[in-house]
Design a protein around this motif. Structure first.
Motif, PDB file in Angstrom:
ATOM      1  N   PRO B 125     -13.488 -37.619  -4.758  1.00  0.00           N
ATOM      2  CA  PRO B 125     -12.932 -36.395  -4.162  1.00  0.00           C
ATOM      3  C   PRO B 125     -12.221 -35.534  -5.205  1.00  0.00           C
ATOM      4  CG  PRO B 125     -11.536 -38.263  -3.634  1.00  0.00           C
ATOM      5  CD  PRO B 125     -12.727 -38.815  -4.359  1.00  0.00           C
ATOM      6  N   PRO B 126     -12.016 -34.242  -4.920  1.00  0.00           N
ATOM      7  CA  PRO B 126     -11.376 -33.360  -5.907  1.00  0.00           C
ATOM      8  C   PRO B 126      -9.891 -33.715  -6.090  1.00  0.00           C
ATOM      9  CG  PRO B 126     -11.655 -32.220  -3.810  1.00  0.00           C
ATOM     10  CD  PRO B 126     -12.358 -33.536  -3.682  1.00  0.00           C
ATOM     11  N   PRO B 127      -9.383 -33.594  -7.316  1.00  0.00           N
ATOM     12  CA  PRO B 127      -7.939 -33.769  -7.528  1.00  0.00           C
ATOM     13  C   PRO B 127      -7.191 -32.485  -7.138  1.00  0.00           C
ATOM     14  CG  PRO B 127      -9.039 -33.308  -9.615  1.00  0.00           C
ATOM     15  CD  PRO B 127     -10.112 -33.328  -8.570  1.00  0.00           C
ATOM     16  N   PHE B 128      -5.934 -32.599  -6.771  1.00  0.00           N
ATOM     17  CA  PHE B 128      -5.119 -31.418  -6.436  1.00  0.00           C
ATOM     18  C   PHE B 128      -4.631 -30.756  -7.715  1.00  0.00           C
ATOM     19  CE2 PHE B 128      -4.454 -34.242  -2.725  1.00  0.00           C
ATOM     20  CZ  PHE B 128      -4.947 -33.409  -1.757  1.00  0.00           C
ATOM     21  N   PRO B 129      -4.392 -29.447  -7.698  1.00  0.00           N
ATOM     22  CA  PRO B 129      -4.785 -28.535  -6.622  1.00  0.00           C
ATOM     23  C   PRO B 129      -6.245 -28.121  -6.792  1.00  0.00           C
ATOM     24  CG  PRO B 129      -3.621 -27.334  -8.330  1.00  0.00           C
ATOM     25  CD  PRO B 129      -3.686 -28.753  -8.796  1.00  0.00           C
ATOM     26  N   HIS B 144      -6.086 -22.290  -1.106  1.00  0.00           N
ATOM     27  CA  HIS B 144      -5.609 -23.012  -2.276  1.00  0.00           C
ATOM     28  C   HIS B 144      -5.007 -24.295  -1.705  1.00  0.00           C
ATOM     29  CE1 HIS B 144      -2.556 -23.323  -5.787  1.00  0.00           C
ATOM     30  NE2 HIS B 144      -3.711 -23.839  -6.151  1.00  0.00           N
ATOM     31  N   VAL B 145      -5.606 -25.423  -2.039  1.00  0.00           N
ATOM     32  CA  VAL B 145      -5.176 -26.690  -1.450  1.00  0.00           C
ATOM     33  C   VAL B 145      -4.247 -27.380  -2.445  1.00  0.00           C
ATOM     34  CG1 VAL B 145      -5.929 -28.844  -0.375  1.00  0.00           C
ATOM     35  CG2 VAL B 145      -7.404 -26.826  -0.276  1.00  0.00           C
ATOM     36  N   ILE B 146      -2.965 -27.424  -2.103  1.00  0.00           N
ATOM     37  CA  ILE B 146      -1.950 -27.880  -3.048  1.00  0.00           C
ATOM     38  C   ILE B 146      -1.746 -29.399  -2.936  1.00  0.00           C
ATOM     39  CG2 ILE B 146       0.490 -27.604  -3.741  1.00  0.00           C
ATOM     40  CD1 ILE B 146      -0.012 -24.683  -2.262  1.00  0.00           C
ATOM     41  N   SER B 147      -1.780 -29.880  -1.707  1.00  0.00           N
ATOM     42  CA  SER B 147      -1.671 -31.327  -1.487  1.00  0.00           C
ATOM     43  C   SER B 147      -2.327 -31.615  -0.139  1.00  0.00           C
ATOM     44  CB  SER B 147      -0.195 -31.749  -1.458  1.00  0.00           C
ATOM     45  OG  SER B 147       0.402 -31.306  -0.254  1.00  0.00           O
ATOM     46  N   GLU B 150      -0.301 -29.407   2.235  1.00  0.00           N
ATOM     47  CA  GLU B 150       0.064 -28.016   1.940  1.00  0.00           C
ATOM     48  C   GLU B 150      -1.180 -27.182   1.640  1.00  0.00           C
ATOM     49  OE1 GLU B 150       3.748 -27.823  -0.928  1.00  0.00           O
ATOM     50  OE2 GLU B 150       2.701 -29.752  -1.070  1.00  0.00           O
ATOM     51  N   LEU B 151      -1.423 -26.179   2.466  1.00  0.00           N
ATOM     52  CA  LEU B 151      -2.555 -25.281   2.280  1.00  0.00           C
ATOM     53  C   LEU B 151      -2.021 -23.871   2.171  1.00  0.00           C
ATOM     54  CD1 LEU B 151      -4.936 -26.253   5.228  1.00  0.00           C
ATOM     55  CD2 LEU B 151      -5.112 -26.977   2.861  1.00  0.00           C
ATOM     56  N   GLU B 152      -2.554 -23.122   1.221  1.00  0.00           N
ATOM     57  CA  GLU B 152      -2.187 -21.712   1.142  1.00  0.00           C
ATOM     58  C   GLU B 152      -3.450 -20.908   1.459  1.00  0.00           C
ATOM     59  OE1 GLU B 152      -1.401 -18.378  -2.264  1.00  0.00           O
ATOM     60  OE2 GLU B 152      -1.329 -20.481  -2.871  1.00  0.00           O
ATOM     61  N   GLY B 260      -6.602 -21.136 -11.457  1.00  0.00           N
ATOM     62  CA  GLY B 260      -6.754 -22.078 -12.567  1.00  0.00           C
ATOM     63  C   GLY B 260      -7.219 -23.451 -12.121  1.00  0.00           C
ATOM     64  N   CYS B 261      -8.059 -23.500 -11.076  1.00  0.00           N
ATOM     65  CA  CYS B 261      -8.538 -24.791 -10.558  1.00  0.00           C
ATOM     66  C   CYS B 261      -9.926 -25.103 -11.123  1.00  0.00           C
ATOM     67  CB  CYS B 261      -8.637 -24.757  -9.034  1.00  0.00           C
ATOM     68  SG  CYS B 261      -7.043 -24.612  -8.227  1.00  0.00           S
ATOM     69  N   ARG B 262     -10.168 -26.353 -11.444  1.00  0.00           N
ATOM     70  CA  ARG B 262     -11.464 -26.771 -11.974  1.00  0.00           C
ATOM     71  C   ARG B 262     -12.328 -27.394 -10.871  1.00  0.00           C
ATOM     72  NH1 ARG B 262     -11.294 -24.022 -16.135  1.00  0.00           N
ATOM     73  NH2 ARG B 262     -13.499 -24.346 -15.800  1.00  0.00           N
ATOM     74  N   HIS B 263     -11.818 -27.389  -9.651  1.00  0.00           N
ATOM     75  CA  HIS B 263     -12.560 -28.027  -8.554  1.00  0.00           C
ATOM     76  C   HIS B 263     -12.599 -27.119  -7.322  1.00  0.00           C
ATOM     77  CE1 HIS B 263     -12.881 -32.067 -10.401  1.00  0.00           C
ATOM     78  NE2 HIS B 263     -11.826 -31.624 -11.077  1.00  0.00           N
ATOM     79  N   ILE B 264     -13.785 -27.092  -6.705  1.00  0.00           N
ATOM     80  CA  ILE B 264     -14.002 -26.295  -5.499  1.00  0.00           C
ATOM     81  C   ILE B 264     -14.531 -27.224  -4.415  1.00  0.00           C
ATOM     82  CG2 ILE B 264     -15.608 -24.619  -4.457  1.00  0.00           C
ATOM     83  CD1 ILE B 264     -15.550 -23.051  -7.046  1.00  0.00           C
ATOM     84  N   ALA B 265     -14.042 -27.062  -3.182  1.00  0.00           N
ATOM     85  CA  ALA B 265     -14.632 -27.777  -2.042  1.00  0.00           C
ATOM     86  C   ALA B 265     -15.269 -26.752  -1.117  1.00  0.00           C
ATOM     87  CB  ALA B 265     -13.560 -28.563  -1.300  1.00  0.00           C
ATOM     88  N   ILE B 266     -16.473 -27.044  -0.627  1.00  0.00           N
ATOM     89  CA  ILE B 266     -17.138 -26.177   0.359  1.00  0.00           C
ATOM     90  C   ILE B 266     -17.272 -27.013   1.627  1.00  0.00           C
ATOM     91  CG2 ILE B 266     -19.138 -24.703   0.860  1.00  0.00           C
ATOM     92  CD1 ILE B 266     -18.085 -23.832  -1.734  1.00  0.00           C
ATOM     93  N   VAL B 267     -16.648 -26.574   2.714  1.00  0.00           N
ATOM     94  CA  VAL B 267     -16.650 -27.367   3.947  1.00  0.00           C
ATOM     95  C   VAL B 267     -16.962 -26.489   5.165  1.00  0.00           C
ATOM     96  CG1 VAL B 267     -14.988 -29.047   3.006  1.00  0.00           C
ATOM     97  CG2 VAL B 267     -14.132 -27.059   4.273  1.00  0.00           C
TER      98      VAL B 267
END
Lengths: 174, 331
Positions: B125-129, B144-147, B150-152, B260-267
């Motif tokens: 799974p992707p690491p935060f954030p 932006h998924v912080i934890s 926590e979702l922004e 500045g995130c290196r991971h994207i989730a598509i759901v």
């Protein structure tokens, strides 16, 4: 039965929303607006204007309720935005809780694809939108009851005054 | 910790048992089981009353398929909102009663946070954030998924959802419901560059979407090409699909860059779209961004994602009491 029908042609998406906004400014809790028209004819756009006229804060995006079925927004009075597009049986109306909302007469209820189950509609203002060309829409507003006929006349008058004012001010700019 | 998840926010009645927020022991979705067989498979009708009929068999089935005894369940997670109040209440009231009777902790889960947790049910799974695109019939949101808790919200649709645009275009062309699969299939035979539909980027630096104009322009194309459009359906749907996918991919990649995130989730349901999966992967690779997409059966509404999110709510102290109520919308 008395019946009154008025025709308005809007020339842009903004004008369709303006007509919705003027409608929203004039109506109060308990009013039911039944919207009909093809996919893409501007039903949701009209309701976006209506929400503005009802004082729904800008941070609330008025989005299509086709999937969510009923969206609720706070305003001068609550706005319930329902969509019968996905409903197949008249019993579904009860299941999504629309009768409770209509019976409470607490808010304005705007119903898209209202022609699918006309028989369930209480006294209402009917708005039918037709695509004239890319942005232009032919909109007919009709009502049966004396109160709603008065409302539709006022909506049409105030909208036309506003459009005239806008075109005059554009003329001045030129 | 074994969590029983329950989901009834929209059309699906679903239950699942998930261990430690990662391992699916069972996942049952009503449209996929016996309940609908007499009607010939999935019934695309809505189902508030169906929730009431399905909730007990679906939960029983999830428990029995999990191989876990009822007394080994540690907690219950249930969708609290957003959704249709009548539908939510069935799952939520059932879960409250179940938790009370078994003396288990209960947690109410945000359906949208649930979708994001579907990627935690997959390996690696992707690491935060990270940033997430949630695209379905009812929603098109960028987060932006912080934890885990926590979702922004960075952006959302201003009119139609992406999945809704697929279904409505399919309907206009007489292709049936739902539209995503059939449009994917027909697009393979079409040329996406033959008929160019408008891309609504809105403010290019922002993350809001608009798909209503695209839907209307497909409708206009059909009206103005009344005599020939029947022979152009593969090109129309390919052109339409490319317009949707271009905007979704552009926005989610820009969101990752901005944060500045290196991971994207598509759901969400639209994450099952083949062209979207391919396009985001291509675009992301150029930017050295990794894309996480759950398997097909975790894209649509399910309860495993609710159990996964609930696990993290519970381990962060998010226990709901018996006075907690459902909510129809987030804002």
């Amino acid at each position: 039965m008395i019946k009154k029908q008025l025709q308005i042609t809007t020339l842009s998406l903004e004008e369709t929303q303006l007509l919705g906004q003027k409608t929203g400014e004039l109506i109060n809790g308990g009013t039911v607006i039944a919207l009909t028209g093809d996919l893409g004819s501007g039903k949701t756009s009209f309701i976006q204007g209506l929400a503005k006229g009802l004082g729904v804060p800008n941070e609330y995006y008025v989005t299509s309720p086709s999937y969510t079925l009923i969206n609720e927004y706070p305003g001068r009075c609550p706005l319930f935005h329902a969509d019968l597009y996905r409903l197949e049986h008249v019993e579904d109306i009860e299941e999504i809780g629309l009768y409770e909302i209509l019976d409470s007469e607490e808010g304005v209820v705007a119903i898209e694809w209202a022609d699918k189950f006309r028989e369930i509609l209480p006294d209402h203002i009917a708005i039918h939108l037709e695509i004239a060309d890319d942005e232009s829409r032919k909109i007919s507003i009709s009502a049966d009851s004396p109160e709603n006929i008065t409302l539709t006349e006022r909506i049409s008058d105030i909208y036309n005054q506003q459009i005239e004012k806008i075109s005059r001010s554009k003329g001045v700019q030129k | 910790m074994k969590v029983l998840g329950i989901e009834t926010s929209c059309d699906e009645t679903a239950a699942a048992v998930v261990a430690d927020g990662t391992k699916i022991l069972s996942s049952v979705v009503s449209s996929q089981i016996e309940v609908h067989r007499p009607y010939g498979g999935v019934v695309p009708e809505l189902a508030s009353r169906k929730h009431l009929e399905a909730i007990v068999p679906v939960v029983d089935e999830a428990i029995s398929r999990s191989g876990v005894a009822l007394k080994q369940i540690d907690a219950i997670a249930v969708t609290r909102g957003p959704g249709l109040i009548g539908a939510l209440l069935i799952g939520f009231s059932f879960a409250k009663a179940y938790a009370f009777a078994l003396d288990l902790p209960l947690t109410g889960v945000n359906h949208l946070a649930g979708h994001i947790h579907s990627v935690f049910l997959e390996p690696d799974p992707p690491p935060f954030p990270f940033v997430a695109l949630l695209a379905s019939g009812g929603h098109t949101n960028v987060y932006h998924v912080i934890s885990h808790t926590e979702l922004e919200l960075m952006g959302q649709t201003r009119d139609d959802a992406a999945g809704e645009a697929f279904d409505k275009v399919a309907k206009m062309l007489g292709l049936g419901y739902p539209g995503g699969g059939v449009i994917d299939r027909l697009s393979k035979e079409g040329d996406p560059d033959k008929i160019i539909f408008p891309r609504a980027y809105l403010d290019k630096s922002g993350f809001d979407f608009s798909f209503s104009g695209l839907k209307t322009s497909v409708n206009r194309y059909i009206q103005t090409h009344e005599d020939e459009y029947q022979n152009q359906i593969p090109d129309i749907v390919a052109g339409f699909r490319e317009a949707v996918v271009d905007v979704l991919s552009y926005k989610i990649i820009n969101a990752a860059i901005k944060k500045g995130c290196r991971h994207i989730a598509i759901v969400g349901g639209v994450a099952a779209n083949k062209r979207l999966r391919e396009k985001v992967r291509q675009d992301a690779e150029e930017k050295k961004i990794k894309v996480h997409i759950p398997c097909f059966h975790l894209c649509g509404d399910n309860a495993a994602m609710i159990a996964a999110a609930g696990y993290h709510y519970l381990t962060n102290g998010g226990v709901s009491d018996m006075n907690t109520d459902v909510y129809s919308r987030v804002l």
